[in-house]
Design an enzyme around this catalytic site. Structure first.
Site, PDB file in Angstrom:
ATOM      1  N   CYS A   1      -5.343  82.716  53.914  1.00  0.00           N
ATOM      2  CA  CYS A   1      -5.093  83.055  52.502  1.00  0.00           C
ATOM      3  C   CYS A   1      -6.307  83.781  51.905  1.00  0.00           C
ATOM      4  O   CYS A   1      -7.447  83.381  52.121  1.00  0.00           O
ATOM      5  CB  CYS A   1      -4.802  81.780  51.715  1.00  0.00           C
ATOM      6  SG  CYS A   1      -4.437  82.125  49.985  1.00  0.00           S
TER       7      CYS A   1
ATOM      8  N   CYS B   1      -9.801  79.015  46.693  1.00  0.00           N
ATOM      9  CA  CYS B   1      -9.711  77.646  46.158  1.00  0.00           C
ATOM     10  C   CYS B   1     -10.677  76.756  46.949  1.00  0.00           C
ATOM     11  O   CYS B   1     -10.528  76.622  48.176  1.00  0.00           O
ATOM     12  CB  CYS B   1      -8.289  77.113  46.281  1.00  0.00           C
ATOM     13  SG  CYS B   1      -7.075  78.258  45.585  1.00  0.00           S
TER      14      CYS B   1
ATOM     15  N   CYS C   1      -9.560  74.152  49.660  1.00  0.00           N
ATOM     16  CA  CYS C   1      -8.466  74.463  50.574  1.00  0.00           C
ATOM     17  C   CYS C   1      -8.919  75.008  51.932  1.00  0.00           C
ATOM     18  O   CYS C   1      -9.560  76.054  52.018  1.00  0.00           O
ATOM     19  CB  CYS C   1      -7.536  75.477  49.919  1.00  0.00           C
ATOM     20  SG  CYS C   1      -6.135  75.867  50.985  1.00  0.00           S
TER      21      CYS C   1
ATOM     22  N   CYS D   1       9.718  70.563  50.568  1.00  0.00           N
ATOM     23  CA  CYS D   1       8.886  71.535  49.860  1.00  0.00           C
ATOM     24  C   CYS D   1       8.263  72.459  50.906  1.00  0.00           C
ATOM     25  O   CYS D   1       7.602  71.999  51.832  1.00  0.00           O
ATOM     26  CB  CYS D   1       7.803  70.812  49.075  1.00  0.00           C
ATOM     27  SG  CYS D   1       6.778  71.960  48.155  1.00  0.00           S
TER      28      CYS D   1
ATOM     29  N   CYS E   1      12.176  72.860  47.345  1.00  0.00           N
ATOM     30  CA  CYS E   1      11.062  73.294  46.504  1.00  0.00           C
ATOM     31  C   CYS E   1      10.263  74.317  47.313  1.00  0.00           C
ATOM     32  O   CYS E   1      10.221  74.244  48.536  1.00  0.00           O
ATOM     33  CB  CYS E   1      10.199  72.076  46.165  1.00  0.00           C
ATOM     34  SG  CYS E   1       8.695  72.459  45.257  1.00  0.00           S
TER      35      CYS E   1
ATOM     36  N   CYS F   1       7.404  72.219  39.086  1.00  0.00           N
ATOM     37  CA  CYS F   1       6.557  71.181  39.668  1.00  0.00           C
ATOM     38  C   CYS F   1       5.120  71.658  39.504  1.00  0.00           C
ATOM     39  O   CYS F   1       4.757  72.717  40.017  1.00  0.00           O
ATOM     40  CB  CYS F   1       6.911  71.006  41.148  1.00  0.00           C
ATOM     41  SG  CYS F   1       5.808  69.877  42.010  1.00  0.00           S
TER      42      CYS F   1
ATOM     43  N   ARG G   1       4.264  62.375  41.366  1.00  0.00           N
ATOM     44  CA  ARG G   1       4.213  62.352  42.841  1.00  0.00           C
ATOM     45  C   ARG G   1       2.831  61.980  43.354  1.00  0.00           C
ATOM     46  O   ARG G   1       1.853  62.655  43.050  1.00  0.00           O
ATOM     47  CB  ARG G   1       4.618  63.722  43.400  1.00  0.00           C
ATOM     48  CG  ARG G   1       6.004  64.085  42.983  1.00  0.00           C
ATOM     49  CD  ARG G   1       6.496  65.390  43.580  1.00  0.00           C
ATOM     50  NE  ARG G   1       7.755  65.730  42.942  1.00  0.00           N
ATOM     51  CZ  ARG G   1       8.945  65.272  43.334  1.00  0.00           C
ATOM     52  NH1 ARG G   1       9.042  64.519  44.390  1.00  0.00           N
ATOM     53  NH2 ARG G   1      10.035  65.599  42.674  1.00  0.00           N
TER      54      ARG G   1
HETATM   55  S1  SF4 Z   1      -4.594  76.509  47.716  1.00  0.00           S
HETATM   56 FE1  SF4 Z   1      -5.154  77.456  49.683  1.00  0.00          FE
HETATM   57  S2  SF4 Z   1      -3.297  78.505  50.335  1.00  0.00           S
HETATM   58 FE2  SF4 Z   1      -3.033  78.045  48.139  1.00  0.00          FE
HETATM   59  S3  SF4 Z   1      -3.794  79.868  47.073  1.00  0.00           S
HETATM   60 FE3  SF4 Z   1      -5.556  78.483  47.250  1.00  0.00          FE
HETATM   61  S4  SF4 Z   1      -6.585  79.133  49.163  1.00  0.00           S
HETATM   62 FE4  SF4 Z   1      -4.516  79.989  49.200  1.00  0.00          FE
END
Ligand code: SF4
Length: 364
Positions: free
Chosen positions: A54, A58, A61, A98, A130, A190, A262
């Site tokens: 990605c 974040c 993540c 989901c 979802c 959600c 949840r």
């Molecule tokens: S949480 Fe992870 S997968 Fe989702 S947008 Fe952020 S970096 Fe990308």
């Protein structure tokens, strides 16, 4: 039943969060019983249909390409693979699937068409479907609705202020915009967040202000406890205490009485007693399966044992809202517009996210 309040202030929420625990639990459990069956908990299955790579940053993540964690990435799964997993989930008591894809945003084209087909396929299995696919436009949300999508997940993660400490590649208003696009359709919303990322209690309350003042409030709110993954900027965060989790669940239940709350990531760090307290405080869903996207989760058999021990029953699908109809691709009213959601590019960078990236490069 009292009307849902939509003008919660941060101070009011903090006053609830900080109540003596027994009072907080009693109030939350009372509200929970007025709006939900206290002996029923929904079992949902989270499928990572496209893992890793990605472009976002974040800080929690492991799927962000820039952190080079040890996860195994995979391309988009096939419709048949997804169907097989959904059937397996259904036979072990799940009423909701989901599907998560590690994308910044949805792009019209073959892959999105494939996701639409997955939605049609799972809806026809009489399960709530979802998706969590990143930012989407109103047209894309309409196409998902037409395919039979029941819910779209897009978490606010934290307060607007703390969000800037965790993510620098898009702004809080971009999250709200996607939620707004979903709201223009029949798909339910959600949205929730994560605790234990180093935020203050005020940030937890700030996130709950943002969620509870949406009108209507989200039908579903996941409360995650951070699972700190090696290689991410938040790798050194200590696990959040069960007391914080219970307070967060109870506060969410009180200010969002109709919402399905949840219990999401972080359950492996919780005892059964801790989880039981969360159910008493108003949590009425868990995610099943040994993985939650990429982080560990309790085994489904262990969960079923816990249900037996606590006298809980798995919730049937479509309790709160009717099953959506599925329109086949050939009968679709909507054409792909090829548009991209517009998002802001905040000017700040987050030092620890950048250093995680550098560290990952040096160990390559
Ligand atoms: S949480 Fe992870 S997968 Fe989702 S947008 Fe952020 S970096 Fe990308």
């Amino acid at each position: 039943m009292s009307e849902t309040k939509h003008n919660w202030t941060k101070q009011e929420i903090l006053d609830i969060y900080n109540k003596p625990l027994m009072e907080l639990l009693y109030e939350a459990a009372t509200i929970h019983r007025l709006h939900h069956d206290p002996n029923t908990v929904q079992v949902s299955t989270l499928l990572s249909i496209k893992t890793g790579g990605c472009p976002e940053d974040c800080g929690y993540c492991p799927q962000a390409a820039r952190y080079h964690t040890n996860i195994e990435g995979n391309d988009l799964m096939s419709v048949q693979q997804v169907k097989a997993q959904a059937l397996r989930a259904k036979s072990s008591g799940s009423s909701r699937v989901c599907m998560g894809a590690a994308w910044r945003n949805v792009k019209d084209g073959e892959e999105f068409d494939q996701v639409l087909e997955m939605v049609r396929t799972i809806n026809k299995l009489d399960m709530e479907v979802c998706c969590t696919l990143g930012m989407i436009t109103e047209n894309q949300a309409q196409r998902l609705a037409e395919a039979g999508l029941y819910a779209y997940n897009h978490n606010l993660d934290s307060s607007e202020e703390y969000y800037k400490e965790v993510i620098s590649t898009r702004g809080y208003e971009d999250r709200l915009e996607t939620i707004d696009n979903v709201r223009k359709t029949n798909v339910t919303v959600c949205s929730g967040g994560i605790i234990g990322m180093g935020e203050k209690i005020e940030d937890r309350a700030g996130m709950l202000v943002a969620l509870s003042t949406l009108n209507p409030q989200p039908e579903s709110t996941p409360i995650n406890a951070l699972v700190a993954v090696d290689g991410t900027p938040l790798e050194d965060q200590q696990p959040v205490s069960i007391w914080d989790m219970v307070r967060m669940v109870a506060t969410t239940r009180i200010i969002m009485p109709e919402t399905q709350v949840r219990l999401s990531a972080g359950r492996t760090q919780m005892t059964r007693e801790g989880q039981a307290m969360c159910f008493f405080a108003g949590a009425n869903s868990i995610f099943a399966g040994d993985k939650l996207l990429t982080t560990p989760n309790p085994d489904v058999n262990e969960d079923m044992e816990m249900f037996k021990l606590l006298g809980l029953n798995p919730q049937k699908p479509f309790i709160k809202k009717m099953q959506p109809e599925t329109v086949e691709a050939k009968d679709s009213e909507y054409e792909a517009l090829g548009e991209k959601p517009k998002w802001t590019r905040p000017e700040h960078t987050i030092e620890r996210n950048e250093s995680a990236k550098e560290k990952a490069k040096s160990v390559k």
